[in-house]
Design a protein around this motif. Structure first.
Motif, PDB file in Angstrom:
ATOM      1  N   GLU A 195     -32.368 -38.082  11.786  1.00  0.00           N
ATOM      2  CA  GLU A 195     -32.586 -36.901  10.948  1.00  0.00           C
ATOM      3  C   GLU A 195     -33.914 -36.251  11.335  1.00  0.00           C
ATOM      4  N   GLN A 196     -33.884 -34.948  11.572  1.00  0.00           N
ATOM      5  CA  GLN A 196     -35.104 -34.220  11.944  1.00  0.00           C
ATOM      6  C   GLN A 196     -35.568 -33.397  10.751  1.00  0.00           C
ATOM      7  N   LEU A 197     -36.794 -33.650  10.317  1.00  0.00           N
ATOM      8  CA  LEU A 197     -37.313 -33.020   9.111  1.00  0.00           C
ATOM      9  C   LEU A 197     -38.593 -32.252   9.410  1.00  0.00           C
ATOM     10  N   GLN A 201     -47.412 -45.394  10.656  1.00  0.00           N
ATOM     11  CA  GLN A 201     -47.476 -43.931  10.621  1.00  0.00           C
ATOM     12  C   GLN A 201     -46.658 -43.349  11.759  1.00  0.00           C
ATOM     13  N   LEU A 202     -45.771 -42.421  11.419  1.00  0.00           N
ATOM     14  CA  LEU A 202     -44.917 -41.781  12.411  1.00  0.00           C
ATOM     15  C   LEU A 202     -45.455 -40.418  12.840  1.00  0.00           C
ATOM     16  N   ALA A 203     -46.127 -39.731  11.942  1.00  0.00           N
ATOM     17  CA  ALA A 203     -46.664 -38.406  12.268  1.00  0.00           C
ATOM     18  C   ALA A 203     -47.650 -38.006  11.178  1.00  0.00           C
ATOM     19  N   TYR A 204     -48.533 -37.091  11.528  1.00  0.00           N
ATOM     20  CA  TYR A 204     -49.456 -36.550  10.525  1.00  0.00           C
ATOM     21  C   TYR A 204     -49.872 -35.152  10.962  1.00  0.00           C
ATOM     22  N   SER A 205     -50.485 -34.410  10.028  1.00  0.00           N
ATOM     23  CA  SER A 205     -50.931 -33.053  10.347  1.00  0.00           C
ATOM     24  C   SER A 205     -52.013 -32.628   9.373  1.00  0.00           C
ATOM     25  N   SER A 206     -52.925 -31.814   9.887  1.00  0.00           N
ATOM     26  CA  SER A 206     -53.951 -31.190   9.052  1.00  0.00           C
ATOM     27  C   SER A 206     -54.526 -30.000   9.799  1.00  0.00           C
ATOM     28  N   ARG A 207     -54.907 -28.992   9.053  1.00  0.00           N
ATOM     29  CA  ARG A 207     -55.622 -27.835   9.581  1.00  0.00           C
ATOM     30  C   ARG A 207     -54.896 -27.196  10.760  1.00  0.00           C
ATOM     31  N   VAL A 208     -53.637 -26.855  10.544  1.00  0.00           N
ATOM     32  CA  VAL A 208     -52.873 -26.125  11.554  1.00  0.00           C
ATOM     33  C   VAL A 208     -53.373 -24.686  11.564  1.00  0.00           C
ATOM     34  N   THR A 209     -53.880 -24.256  12.703  1.00  0.00           N
ATOM     35  CA  THR A 209     -54.527 -22.946  12.776  1.00  0.00           C
ATOM     36  C   THR A 209     -53.595 -21.824  12.371  1.00  0.00           C
ATOM     37  N   THR A 210     -52.385 -21.814  12.916  1.00  0.00           N
ATOM     38  CA  THR A 210     -51.468 -20.719  12.615  1.00  0.00           C
ATOM     39  C   THR A 210     -51.013 -20.737  11.160  1.00  0.00           C
ATOM     40  N   VAL A 257     -43.113 -31.710  12.479  1.00  0.00           N
ATOM     41  CA  VAL A 257     -41.683 -31.995  12.578  1.00  0.00           C
ATOM     42  C   VAL A 257     -41.542 -33.443  13.038  1.00  0.00           C
ATOM     43  N   VAL A 258     -40.693 -34.203  12.370  1.00  0.00           N
ATOM     44  CA  VAL A 258     -40.532 -35.614  12.699  1.00  0.00           C
ATOM     45  C   VAL A 258     -39.045 -35.956  12.766  1.00  0.00           C
ATOM     46  N   GLU A 259     -38.694 -36.815  13.726  1.00  0.00           N
ATOM     47  CA  GLU A 259     -37.333 -37.350  13.802  1.00  0.00           C
ATOM     48  C   GLU A 259     -37.370 -38.792  13.320  1.00  0.00           C
ATOM     49  N   GLU A 287     -34.848 -29.605   6.331  1.00  0.00           N
ATOM     50  CA  GLU A 287     -34.552 -28.901   7.577  1.00  0.00           C
ATOM     51  C   GLU A 287     -34.597 -27.405   7.286  1.00  0.00           C
ATOM     52  N   PHE A 288     -35.618 -26.744   7.780  1.00  0.00           N
ATOM     53  CA  PHE A 288     -35.739 -25.303   7.593  1.00  0.00           C
ATOM     54  C   PHE A 288     -36.534 -24.727   8.764  1.00  0.00           C
ATOM     55  N   ARG A 289     -36.361 -23.450   8.975  1.00  0.00           N
ATOM     56  CA  ARG A 289     -37.044 -22.770  10.069  1.00  0.00           C
ATOM     57  C   ARG A 289     -38.418 -22.310   9.595  1.00  0.00           C
ATOM     58  N   PHE A 290     -39.386 -22.320  10.499  1.00  0.00           N
ATOM     59  CA  PHE A 290     -40.730 -21.835  10.182  1.00  0.00           C
ATOM     60  C   PHE A 290     -41.294 -21.115  11.399  1.00  0.00           C
ATOM     61  N   ALA A 291     -42.183 -20.196  11.162  1.00  0.00           N
ATOM     62  CA  ALA A 291     -42.922 -19.499  12.216  1.00  0.00           C
ATOM     63  C   ALA A 291     -44.055 -18.737  11.554  1.00  0.00           C
ATOM     64  N   ASP A 292     -45.214 -18.753  12.174  1.00  0.00           N
ATOM     65  CA  ASP A 292     -46.380 -18.058  11.635  1.00  0.00           C
ATOM     66  C   ASP A 292     -46.708 -16.786  12.403  1.00  0.00           C
ATOM     67  N   LEU A 293     -46.270 -16.705  13.655  1.00  0.00           N
ATOM     68  CA  LEU A 293     -46.562 -15.553  14.495  1.00  0.00           C
ATOM     69  C   LEU A 293     -45.274 -15.034  15.116  1.00  0.00           C
ATOM     70  N   ALA A 294     -45.241 -13.740  15.369  1.00  0.00           N
ATOM     71  CA  ALA A 294     -44.126 -13.121  16.080  1.00  0.00           C
ATOM     72  C   ALA A 294     -44.686 -12.335  17.254  1.00  0.00           C
ATOM     73  N   PHE A 295     -43.892 -12.259  18.314  1.00  0.00           N
ATOM     74  CA  PHE A 295     -44.344 -11.605  19.544  1.00  0.00           C
ATOM     75  C   PHE A 295     -43.421 -10.439  19.878  1.00  0.00           C
ATOM     76  N   PRO A 296     -43.984  -9.272  20.241  1.00  0.00           N
ATOM     77  CA  PRO A 296     -45.404  -8.985  20.428  1.00  0.00           C
ATOM     78  C   PRO A 296     -46.147  -8.917  19.097  1.00  0.00           C
TER      79      PRO A 296
END
Length: 755
Positions: free
Chosen positions: A147-149, A175-184, A192-194, A224-233
């Motif tokens: 399962e990918q979450l 510990q499988l994964a961690y995160s902090s202070r994501v710039t975007t 994202v973890v499997e 399970e959901f889509r995410f994005a902080d920036l779009a190009f251009p």
């Protein structure tokens, strides 16, 4: 404006409450998210949340209900969202008869919203909780192998002071994964973890620095959901036909989506952030692109033919996708012209730490930049030599870092290219019915010093804005918002500034809040709440006319004002001054002597309504238009506690004359007089000036026995105050029978011209 906005106002329930003095204030919300296609019950805690609340939203709903159990400190709402409600971060405000609240940010998506708990019953989920200090929170769920979450914490983006650090461990506490202070993600956390096997998994959440501030609310999203902080251009000019956007994300399913650019509005061209519609199960703040007013280009594809992108002014969007990548662009320029080149990366929440290099087409270096004083984004100016018609512009990361979200935008404009930004710091403004409130709007300028016209679209009936122009050469104005006596409609509005320069229209939206705006970017927050105080305790107004040229250097101006106290209000009123002048500094400290100011503090007795204040204009003041308003404070019987405040409308004054004459050297005053003696009295007489301050000089004069006329000199130092000379008197003394015999005393009025 290039954005979707719908303001929904409802007033459904009457509370039993007395008149309250302060505007509504929301201190806590039970859930920080709403679910599309569902009814979400929210409880808002705070003060002055009733009676008759009006709910202001900037997103569409099917219905909003205020439930009967609500009261002034606890507002219970049911909000129904349509199935197709676009995922976003929305704003909620509460308006009552005492004004309007600051906005509350809510996440809107398809995720079920629940309070934080130790166990997650089903996925996906969005849990609202609070964490401060060194607290550690944990919640567990049953997972399936493969399962990918996505595990994400929204805190900073919602206005919390929590700096989240989130991790996931298995049943063995590995510990499988961690995160902090994501710039975007604006320093929030996401990964994202499997899942490697079936079993129980635990998500742990804490402050990254173990000292989480208050408020420390958060929204933990798992599923399970889509995410994005920036779009190009990153920017487009106008509605570019065929333009498509690519989501910049660390997920594996990057997709192309159509650009959503609204039709031109009455305030264009203006820099504006345009939210992008993302299909599918998206969650989070929608990525935005900049609607630009200069030509915009994308970095050419690697297999494209080399050539010039176009002529400056222009903007270029690029991505440093591969390690050690260097993007090089060829741009047409005009010989003998000075240009400004600038990179936007850190300021648009990209992880790029850019280096900028400008070269001639043959490789000769013209300029380079790494950081600016207040940002790691580089900027530089450069002169184009005669005979040079093209330049090379190079962008790279200082550490050669790269990745799918390492986006940047670089602009090249003539240094003389006119531009400006606007800022107003309050996020809400509350106006007394029948009265006024001022709002300071501050401008920063480049390349011009003309007036900036301000417009407040969509003000409801009964509200007006005046002094809606920042004067030429000035950097701010006190815009006055006034409400009719029967005004009762609150609003959420934006303030747009427009100038016309050499056939070019420049429009900029005012940034609302403490974050300073940036040249070349649209503000993150551009809406201010306008509330109406229905039964004000105090109103302040002008009671007489004054000429526009009422100011004189070193002079005083009478300001006639009148106060109106509300029903059953009988207190005294203390006055102070509001001006568009920034307090002058001397040796790093405020210098009121060089400020527009009141001659003295004035408190109007409780049984009076009219007052005349004395405005002092300093001897040194810039020759521009200045805005002046009077603030009144209604005092309790103790003369200290403030029961209510009110402001007069602002008035705009200029200098009647740009000149001020003052004596800077010593002033010598010669006094001539005569001595009359009684018959038979023939003695010498000593004439002196008594009551002089020690800074003044005067020698006694002896009048011989056979003389009657005398001249006495008084030397006054520069800058001596008139009150120091108020008690100067001449007196003559002679000896009579061995004792001093004084004459009558003659008061002397001395004036050096100092103020």
């Amino acid at each position: 404006m290039l954005r979707f906005a719908m303001l929904l106002g409802l007033a459904l329930v009457c509370f039993t409450a007395t008149t309250l003095p302060a505007a509504p204030r929301v201190t806590d919300v039970s859930l920080r998210g709403l679910t599309a296609g569902k009814t979400t019950r929210l409880t808002l805690q705070g003060n002055q949340l009733g009676p008759n609340p009006e709910i202001k939203l900037d997103f569409p709903t099917n219905a909003v209900r205020v439930l009967p159990e609500s009261n002034a400190k606890s507002l219970v709402l049911e909000i129904d969202l349509p199935e197709d409600a676009p995922p976003r971060h929305g704003k909620l405000r509460v308006a009552t008869a005492t004004g309007i609240s600051s906005p509350v940010t809510l996440g809107i998506d398809a995720l079920p919203s629940v309070p934080f708990a130790e166990n997650i019953e089903s996925l996906p989920i969005a849990m609202t909780g609070s964490l401060t200090g060194a607290e550690l929170l944990a919640t567990s769920f049953q997972g399936t192998k493969g399962e990918q979450l996505v595990i994400e914490v929204e805190a900073q983006r919602l206005g919390s002071k929590l700096l989240p650090l989130v991790s996931i461990v298995d049943e063995r506490d590995t510990q499988l994964a961690y995160s902090s202070r994501v710039t975007t993600a604006r320093d929030d956390a996401r990964f994202v973890v499997e899942l490697p096997e079936d079993g129980t998994y635990t998500i742990k959440l804490q402050d990254a620095l173990f000292r989480g501030g208050k408020p420390g609310f958060f929204r933990l999203k798992v599923g399970e959901f889509r995410f994005a902080d920036l779009a190009f251009p990153l920017a487009l000019r106008g509605k570019q036909e065929g333009a498509s956007l690519n989501l910049l994300t660390t997920a594996d399913d990057d997709i192309d989506v159509p650009a959503i650019l609204p039709e031109s509005s009455t305030v264009e061209p203006a820099l504006a952030n345009v939210p992008v519609v993302v299909p599918g199960s998206f969650s989070g703040r929608r990525p935005r692109i900049l609607h630009s007013d200069i030509p915009e280009f994308r970095e050419p594809k690697p297999d494209s033919q080399p050539g010039s992108l176009g002529s400056a002014p222009l903007g270029i969007s690029g991505v440093l996708a591969e390690p050690k990548e260097r993007d090089v662009f060829l741009i047409d320029v005009t010989p003998g012209t000075k240009y400004r080149a600038e990179v936007f990366a850190e300021r648009i929440h990209s992880p790029v730490d850019a280096v900028l290099v400008i070269q001639k087409a043959d490789g000769g270096k013209l300029a380079a930049s790494d950081d600016q004083n207040d940002t790691p984004d580089p900027a530089t100016t450069f002169d184009v030599p005669e005979g040079v018609t093209q330049i090379k512009l190079l962008v790279r990361d200082v550490a050669h870092a790269a990745g799918p979200t390492h986006a940047y935008r670089v602009t090249v404009t003539p240094e003389s290219w006119a531009d400006f930004t606007l800022q107003a710091k309050p996020v809400s403004l509350n106006i007394p019915a029948g009265g006024s409130t001022t709002l300071e709007v501050v401008a920063k300028r480049r390349g011009f010093d003309g007036a900036i016209k301000l417009n407040v679209p969509e003000l409801p009936e009964g509200l007006t804005a005046s002094l809606d122009e920042i004067p030429a050469r000035a950097d701010r104005a006190l815009v006055t918002f006034s409400a009719a006596a029967d005004a009762n409609q609150s609003a959420v509005v934006s303030i747009v500034g427009t100038v016309e320069i050499a056939g070019r229209t420049i429009s900029r939206v005012t940034a609302i809040g403490p974050e300073e705006p940036t040249f070349g970017l649209a503000p993150e927050n551009d809406q201010i709440g306008i509330g109406i105080i229905q039964k004000p305790k105090l109103l302040v107004a002008w009671s007489g006319d004054l000429p526009e040229t009422a100011l004189g250097l070193g002079q005083v101006t009478a300001l006639p004002v009148r106060v109106t106290r509300g029903e059953n209000q009988k207190g005294s009123v203390r006055f102070s001054l509001i001006t568009s002048q920034v307090m002058p500094q001397k040796d790093g400290k405020p210098d009121p002597s060089q400020a527009l100011r009141l001659e003295k503090e004035l408190t109007l007795p409780a049984d009076q309504s009219d007052a005349t204040l004395t405005l002092v204009t300093p001897t040194q003041l810039k020759d521009i238009a200045w805005d002046v308003a009077v603030k009144g404070e209604l005092l309790a019987g103790d003369g200290k506690k403030v029961l209510a405040t009110a402001e007069s409308p602002a008035r705009r004054f200029s200098l009647g004359s740009p000149l001020f004459l003052a004596l800077t050297g010593e002033a010598v005053v010669r006094l001539k007089g005569t001595i009359s003696r009684a018959g038979g009295f023939q003695q010498p007489v000593i004439v002196v000036a008594n009551g002089l301050p020690k800074e003044a000089k005067s020698d006694a004069v002896e009048v011989a026995a056979d003389q009657s006329e005398f001249t006495l000199e008084i030397t006054l130092p520069p800058g001596i105050a008139a009150e120091q000379l108020a008690n100067v008197k001449l007196v003559a003394t002679a000896k009579r029978n061995g004792e001093d015999a004084p004459s009558n005393q003659v008061p002397i009025r001395l004036d050096t011209g100092a103020k």
